[in-house]
Design a protein around this motif. Sequence first.
Motif, PDB file in Angstrom:
ATOM      1  N   GLU A  76      25.109  72.982  22.308  1.00 27.01           N
ATOM      2  CA  GLU A  76      24.374  74.240  22.521  1.00 27.01           C
ATOM      3  C   GLU A  76      23.488  74.220  23.765  1.00 27.01           C
ATOM      4  N   ALA A  77      23.527  73.157  24.551  1.00 27.95           N
ATOM      5  CA  ALA A  77      22.655  73.040  25.725  1.00 27.95           C
ATOM      6  C   ALA A  77      22.804  74.240  26.650  1.00 27.95           C
ATOM      7  N   LEU A  78      21.667  74.750  27.118  1.00 24.11           N
ATOM      8  CA  LEU A  78      21.675  75.864  28.058  1.00 24.11           C
ATOM      9  C   LEU A  78      21.979  75.405  29.476  1.00 24.11           C
ATOM     10  N   HIS A  79      21.537  74.211  29.819  1.00 21.43           N
ATOM     11  CA  HIS A  79      21.711  73.659  31.153  1.00 21.43           C
ATOM     12  C   HIS A  79      21.992  72.161  31.014  1.00 21.43           C
ATOM     13  N   GLU A  80      22.202  71.493  32.113  1.00 21.26           N
ATOM     14  CA  GLU A  80      22.415  70.049  32.077  1.00 21.26           C
ATOM     15  C   GLU A  80      21.129  69.332  31.677  1.00 21.26           C
ATOM     16  N   PRO A  81      21.221  68.124  31.128  1.00 18.59           N
ATOM     17  CA  PRO A  81      20.010  67.352  30.830  1.00 18.59           C
ATOM     18  C   PRO A  81      19.197  67.117  32.101  1.00 18.59           C
ATOM     19  N   ALA A  82      17.937  66.777  31.919  1.00 20.59           N
ATOM     20  CA  ALA A  82      17.056  66.597  33.067  1.00 20.59           C
ATOM     21  C   ALA A  82      15.979  65.573  32.756  1.00 20.59           C
ATOM     22  N   GLY A  83      15.433  64.991  33.802  1.00 23.27           N
ATOM     23  CA  GLY A  83      14.170  64.288  33.712  1.00 23.27           C
ATOM     24  C   GLY A  83      13.067  65.324  33.820  1.00 23.27           C
ATOM     25  N   ILE A  84      12.002  65.156  33.049  1.00 21.94           N
ATOM     26  CA  ILE A  84      11.008  66.227  32.911  1.00 21.94           C
ATOM     27  C   ILE A  84       9.607  65.631  32.938  1.00 21.94           C
ATOM     28  N   TRP A  85       8.727  66.251  33.733  1.00 21.14           N
ATOM     29  CA  TRP A  85       7.307  65.918  33.695  1.00 21.14           C
ATOM     30  C   TRP A  85       6.599  66.969  32.839  1.00 21.14           C
ATOM     31  N   LEU A  86       6.043  66.531  31.716  1.00 24.51           N
ATOM     32  CA  LEU A  86       5.410  67.455  30.779  1.00 24.51           C
ATOM     33  C   LEU A  86       3.954  67.716  31.160  1.00 24.51           C
ATOM     34  N   PRO A  87       3.472  68.948  30.998  1.00 20.60           N
ATOM     35  CA  PRO A  87       2.026  69.179  31.126  1.00 20.60           C
ATOM     36  C   PRO A  87       1.300  68.493  29.969  1.00 20.60           C
ATOM     37  N   ALA A  88       0.016  68.251  30.142  1.00 17.36           N
ATOM     38  CA  ALA A  88      -0.751  67.471  29.158  1.00 17.36           C
ATOM     39  C   ALA A  88      -0.631  68.039  27.752  1.00 17.36           C
ATOM     40  N   ALA A  89      -0.607  69.371  27.621  1.00 18.04           N
ATOM     41  CA  ALA A  89      -0.600  70.007  26.305  1.00 18.04           C
ATOM     42  C   ALA A  89       0.688  69.751  25.522  1.00 18.04           C
ATOM     43  N   MET A  90       1.741  69.299  26.184  1.00 12.19           N
ATOM     44  CA  MET A  90       3.033  69.085  25.514  1.00 12.19           C
ATOM     45  C   MET A  90       3.343  67.615  25.264  1.00 12.19           C
ATOM     46  N   ARG A  91       2.445  66.694  25.608  1.00  8.61           N
ATOM     47  CA  ARG A  91       2.783  65.274  25.567  1.00  8.61           C
ATOM     48  C   ARG A  91       2.645  64.650  24.183  1.00  8.61           C
ATOM     49  N   ALA A  92       1.863  65.226  23.305  1.00 12.09           N
ATOM     50  CA  ALA A  92       1.724  64.729  21.924  1.00 12.09           C
ATOM     51  C   ALA A  92       1.446  63.228  21.872  1.00 12.09           C
ATOM     52  N   GLY A  93       0.618  62.753  22.788  1.00  9.67           N
ATOM     53  CA  GLY A  93       0.279  61.343  22.796  1.00  9.67           C
ATOM     54  C   GLY A  93       1.318  60.442  23.424  1.00  9.67           C
ATOM     55  N   GLY A  94       2.401  61.016  23.940  1.00  7.38           N
ATOM     56  CA  GLY A  94       3.457  60.229  24.566  1.00  7.38           C
ATOM     57  C   GLY A  94       3.392  60.300  26.077  1.00  7.38           C
ATOM     58  N   SER A  95       4.491  59.980  26.705  1.00  6.53           N
ATOM     59  CA  SER A  95       4.537  59.870  28.155  1.00  6.53           C
ATOM     60  C   SER A  95       4.559  61.236  28.841  1.00  6.53           C
ATOM     61  N   GLU A  96       4.156  61.220  30.102  1.00  7.02           N
ATOM     62  CA  GLU A  96       4.270  62.416  30.936  1.00  7.02           C
ATOM     63  C   GLU A  96       5.737  62.675  31.273  1.00  7.02           C
ATOM     64  N   TYR A  97       6.468  61.608  31.638  1.00  8.29           N
ATOM     65  CA  TYR A  97       7.875  61.749  32.021  1.00  8.29           C
ATOM     66  C   TYR A  97       8.755  61.517  30.793  1.00  8.29           C
ATOM     67  N   VAL A  98       9.695  62.431  30.556  1.00  8.29           N
ATOM     68  CA  VAL A  98      10.634  62.322  29.436  1.00  8.29           C
ATOM     69  C   VAL A  98      12.016  62.715  29.933  1.00  8.29           C
ATOM     70  N   GLN A  99      13.005  62.556  29.092  1.00 12.56           N
ATOM     71  CA  GLN A  99      14.321  63.121  29.355  1.00 12.56           C
ATOM     72  C   GLN A  99      14.667  64.065  28.210  1.00 12.56           C
ATOM     73  N   GLY A 100      15.298  65.182  28.560  1.00  4.67           N
ATOM     74  CA  GLY A 100      15.596  66.164  27.531  1.00  4.67           C
ATOM     75  C   GLY A 100      16.597  67.195  27.998  1.00  4.67           C
ATOM     76  N   VAL A 101      16.887  68.134  27.102  1.00 10.02           N
ATOM     77  CA  VAL A 101      17.812  69.212  27.423  1.00 10.02           C
ATOM     78  C   VAL A 101      17.327  70.491  26.744  1.00 10.02           C
ATOM     79  N   GLU A 102      17.450  71.605  27.449  1.00  5.17           N
ATOM     80  CA  GLU A 102      17.029  72.904  26.911  1.00  5.17           C
ATOM     81  C   GLU A 102      18.128  73.488  26.022  1.00  5.17           C
TER      82      GLU A 102
END
Length: 305
Positions: A191-217
């Motif tokens: 169901e991915a909308l786009h290709e996977p990506a490396g992502i830098w999350l804003p502070a409000a989305m990090r949930a105590g984890g890393s700034e850089y993540v990998q994911g897919v929309e």
Amino acid sequence: MTGDREEQAVRAVQRMQDYIARHLQEPMTMRQLATVACYSPYHCARVFRELTGVPPFEYIRRMRLTQSAIVLRDVEKRVLDVALDFVFDSHEGFTRAFCREFGVTPKQYAKKPRPVQFFLPYGVTFRYLYTKYKESFMEKTHEKTCVIFAQVVERPARKLILKRGEKADNYFQYCEEVGCDVWGMLVSIKEALHEPAGIWLPAAMRAGGSEYVQGVEVPHSYDGDIPEGFDIIDLPPCRMMVFQGEPYDDITFGNAIDSMQKHLKTFRPELYGYTWDGNHPRFQLEPQGWRGYIELWPVREVQKD
């Protein structure tokens, strides 16, 4: 393995990997791979396993299973036909191998695809360069590369399936913390909308984890399976400014990324009527030399008086 010998082995195994990718739907022998590598069959098998982590025919089998899964996910085709296309001798043998690899039968997967761990190995040339240059990657000074501003794109409300790290703020740190096989799971999500990506999350989305993540929309309505160890979060609508560098080859991938990121530190979106929007993630697409390096940065329109 010393300098010149190591580079020769890397080039030989890369030639084998390229040959395998081109001939995945054809029978292959060790002698064919040895001819491509310019090594004896014994030495060919040894260096292949040493540099990829798996023997040549296990590598081929897993590559064939992954590509067959993509076909079953995306195309209406009989399981037997897919098995024969990827050089499996029988429906039964293919089913056993598929189930061992993905934990589901081909028929079940075709009927209801779910996230599974695809086998998407890196080319050994990339792995060699990554190992050799990762420590000095960000410290090097390179000549500037032409950067192309492509367009501003609209992103609707959607969700992000992601794998968090601990403290990573870049790709290299993320691979150290999480590993480099997250991509195989992300690519499998139908169901991915786009290709996977490396992502830098804003502070409000990090949930105590890393700034850089990998994911897919995925669509905001997504209600499918979430792979074990992954999270899913809501992403509100936003605008993204797309930046694309010039095409490059594998040897200069570090230069391409570094020059782009240096350019973006001084880029002024205000010249185009926008300002950076730190409430949304920033995206790094998979570096692929033929298309150049690409990043997407969130922006909002400058309010006019």
